[in-house]
Design an enzyme around this catalytic site. Structure first.
Site, PDB file in Angstrom:
ATOM      1  N   HIS A 118      19.758  15.256  38.296  1.00  0.00           N
ATOM      2  CA  HIS A 118      20.535  14.887  37.116  1.00  0.00           C
ATOM      3  C   HIS A 118      20.851  16.141  36.315  1.00  0.00           C
ATOM      4  CE1 HIS A 118      19.451  10.327  36.787  1.00  0.00           C
ATOM      5  NE2 HIS A 118      19.737  10.706  38.013  1.00  0.00           N
ATOM      6  N   TYR A 134      20.246   6.603  26.745  1.00  0.00           N
ATOM      7  CA  TYR A 134      19.340   6.251  25.655  1.00  0.00           C
ATOM      8  C   TYR A 134      20.177   5.581  24.575  1.00  0.00           C
ATOM      9  CZ  TYR A 134      15.717   9.305  27.635  1.00  0.00           C
ATOM     10  OH  TYR A 134      14.771   9.881  28.452  1.00  0.00           O
ATOM     11  N   PRO A 167       7.079   7.520  25.976  1.00  0.00           N
ATOM     12  CA  PRO A 167       7.929   7.847  27.128  1.00  0.00           C
ATOM     13  C   PRO A 167       9.340   8.295  26.770  1.00  0.00           C
ATOM     14  CG  PRO A 167       7.711   5.469  26.890  1.00  0.00           C
ATOM     15  CD  PRO A 167       6.780   6.086  25.881  1.00  0.00           C
ATOM     16  N   LYS A 216       8.077  13.017  29.087  1.00  0.00           N
ATOM     17  CA  LYS A 216       7.176  14.163  29.127  1.00  0.00           C
ATOM     18  C   LYS A 216       5.786  13.856  29.692  1.00  0.00           C
ATOM     19  CE  LYS A 216       9.816  17.344  27.645  1.00  0.00           C
ATOM     20  NZ  LYS A 216      10.759  17.227  28.728  1.00  0.00           N
ATOM     21  N   TYR A 267      14.363  18.871  27.074  1.00  0.00           N
ATOM     22  CA  TYR A 267      14.355  17.793  28.060  1.00  0.00           C
ATOM     23  C   TYR A 267      14.121  18.333  29.467  1.00  0.00           C
ATOM     24  CZ  TYR A 267      15.412  13.081  29.739  1.00  0.00           C
ATOM     25  OH  TYR A 267      15.317  11.826  30.311  1.00  0.00           O
TER      26      TYR A 267
END
Length: 406
Positions: free
Chosen positions: A76, A205, A297, A301, A395
Site C-alpha cells: 500500500h 479511515y 489499533p 502500531k 504511519y
C-alpha cells in the site's frame, strides 16, 4: 522427577513476536526454545490486523521468512481519511521518499514463522501450564512449567517475555520497580471479517457524526471492517445485516455504493487502551510487544511496535554473544521505549481526532471544546502537505534505532 533443558534464550510466547525473535536468533546461531500456554491452532485462531511497516517487512526478510509475504502481501502506497463524504488521500510513498506498508494478515505471518521454525527443527513447547520465571535478576535465570503432567525446567542465559498483556513475564518484575501508564478509551471496535472484495484498494479511515469506521482488507477477496461501538455493546447485539447497514451509513457515499456484503466469518469487539510498562527489562528478563505496551489499533502500531522491540533485542543479544560485552543489555529498555512512546502518542492522537467521544468529558475540557480542538487538528493535518507528511512518516514507521558501541 523434573526434566531439565538448557538453552541460551528462553522465549515465553509463540505469537508473531516470539516466533520472529526465535527465527532471527537462530539465524545468528543463538539457541532458543519457545514455550506457549495454548495450542498452535489456538494461536493461529487469533484474528488480528495485518498492516506491516516497511521496517517490519524488512525484518521478516532478514529472518528468511518473506516468501509468502512478498508473493501474496499487498503493498500500500497510501490510505484515505474520510470526513463525511470528503476523502483525503495520504500519499505515503510520495510524502516519505518511497516508503510503503504491506497488507499481510497477522495469522499468515504467524503461520509462516511457525512453518519456518518447524522446518529448522527448532523446539516450541505448546500447552504448558503454571509457567514461572525464576532468578531473572541473576546470572542464572530459569523457567519452570508443567507439560503433559511433567514438571520441566529451562536453564538459560536470558528470557524474552513475549507472552502478551496478561502473561507472567511483566508480573515477574516487582511492582516497586515498574511504572505502568494506562488510558482506557470509552468505546471499542466491532470488527467483521468477510469473504467479500474490499470496498477500496486502500484503507479508509472514516470520521462521522455516527462514530468512527474503518474499511480495510486482507486480500482482493477478503475484507475486514470496523465500527466504533459503546463498551456496553455485545457481539450478539450485532447481526450481520445490522453491521452492514450501519457501515454503509458511515462510509463516504461513493464508497458505500460499491460495498459488497456477505456472511461474516468472524465478529468480535475489542476495547481500546493505551498502556506502557517502564522499564521493559529487569535483570536478564526483557519484555517484548504486548507484554510491555498496548496501543489503540487506530494507528496500526501494535504488531509493528512489537517488531521494533524484536529488532532491538535481537541486535543486542547478537552483540553480547559476539563480543562478550554485557553492557549492550543496558540499552534495550531505553531504545525500545523511545519508539514505543512515539507509537503510543501517534495512536492516541489518531484515536482522538477520528472518534466520537459522545458525552464523555476528556480531561478538563467540555465535549464542545475537545471537539473543536480535534476538528482543527484534523483540518490542518489533512489540509496541508506538511500535515499529511507528518501522518505519512509516522504511519509507515519511524526508523529503527541503532545500538551504541562501547
Amino acid at each position: 522427577m523434573m526434566k531439565t533443558i538448557k538453552t541460551q534464550v528462553a522465549i515465553i510466547g509463540a505469537g508473531p513476536s516470539g516466533l520472529l525473535l526465535g527465527q532471527l536468533l537462530h539465524k545468528q546461531g543463538i539457541q532458543n526454545i519457545i514455550v506457549e500456554r495454548v495450542t498452535g491452532d489456538y494461536v493461529l485462531g487469533r484474528i488480528r490486523a495485518g498492516i506491516l511497516e516497511q521496517g517490519f517487512a524488512d525484518l521478516v526478510r532478514e529472518a528468511g521468512v518473506s516468501e509468502n509475504m512478498d508473493k501474496f502481501g499487498d503493498v500500500h502506497e497510501g490510505f484515505e481519511i474520510a470526513v463525511g463524504d470528503e476523502r483525503i488521500r495520504i500519499n505515503m510513498a510520495g510524502l516519505t521518499g518511497g516508503k510503503t506498508v504491506v497488507c499481510y494478515g497477522q495469522v499468515d505471518i504467524t503461520k509462516d514463522l511457525m512453518d519456518a521454525r518447524a522446518e529448522a527443527g527448532l523446539e516450541t513447547l505448546y500447552e504448558v501450564e503454571s509457567t514461572e520465571l525464576h532468578d531473572v535478576d541473576s546470572e542464572t535465570p530459569s523457567v519452570t512449567f508443567i507439560q503433559n503432567g511433567e514438571p520441566v525446567t529451562i536453564k538459560c542465559d536470558y528470557i524474552a517475555g513475549c507472552d502478551g498483556f496478561h502473561g507472567v513475564s511483566r508480573q515477574t518484575i516487582p511492582e516497586t520497580l515498574r511504572t505502568e501508564h494506562e488510558r482506557v478509551y470509552p468505546f471499542g471496535w466491532l470488527g467483521l471479517l468477510s469473504d467479500t472484495p474490499p470496498v477500496s484498494p486502500e484503507l479508509i479511515y472514516c470520521k462521522t457524526p455516527r462514530g468512527f469506521a474503518l474499511a480495510s482488507m486482507r486480500s482482493e477477496t477478503r475484507s475486514r471492517y470496523y465500527l466504533q461501538v459503546p463498551l456496553t455493546d455485545k457481539v450478539e447485539d450485532w447481526s450481520d445485516d445490522k453491521f452492514w447497514t450501519e457501515l454503509k451509513k458511515r462510509l463516504p457515499a461513493d464508497a458505500a455504493s460499491k460495498l459488497v456484503t456477505g456472511p461474516s466469518i468472524e465478529k468480535s469487539i475489542a476495547p481500546l487502551r493505551s498502556f506502557v510498562c517502564e522499564p521493559m527489562q529487569y535483570g536478564n528478563l526483557f519484555l517484548v510487544g504486548d507484554a510491555a505496551h498496548i496501543v489503540p489499533p487506530t494507528g496500526a502500531k501494535g504488531l509493528n511496535l512489537a517488531a521494533s522491540d524484536v529488532a532491538t533485542l535481537y541486535k543486542i543479544l547478537t552483540k553480547v554473544y559476539e563480543t562478550g560485552d554485557k553492557r549492550y543489555l543496558q540499552q534495550y529498555s531505553e531504545i525500545a521505549l523511545r519508539r514505543v512512546w512515539h507509537g503510543e502518542r501517534f495512536s492516541w492522537w489518531m484515536s482522538n481526532m477520528l472518534h466520537d467521544y459522545g458525552n464523555v468529558q476528556v480531561g478538563d475540557m467540555t465535549k464542545e471544546t475537545f471537539t473543536r480542538f480535534m476538528e482543527s487538528e484534523l483540518s490542518y493535518y489533512t489540509g496541508t502537505e506538511e500535515g499529511r507528511k507528518v501522518i505519512a512518516q509516522q504511519y509507515v514507521g519511524l526508523p529503527y534505532e541503532e545500538l551504541s558501541d562501547y
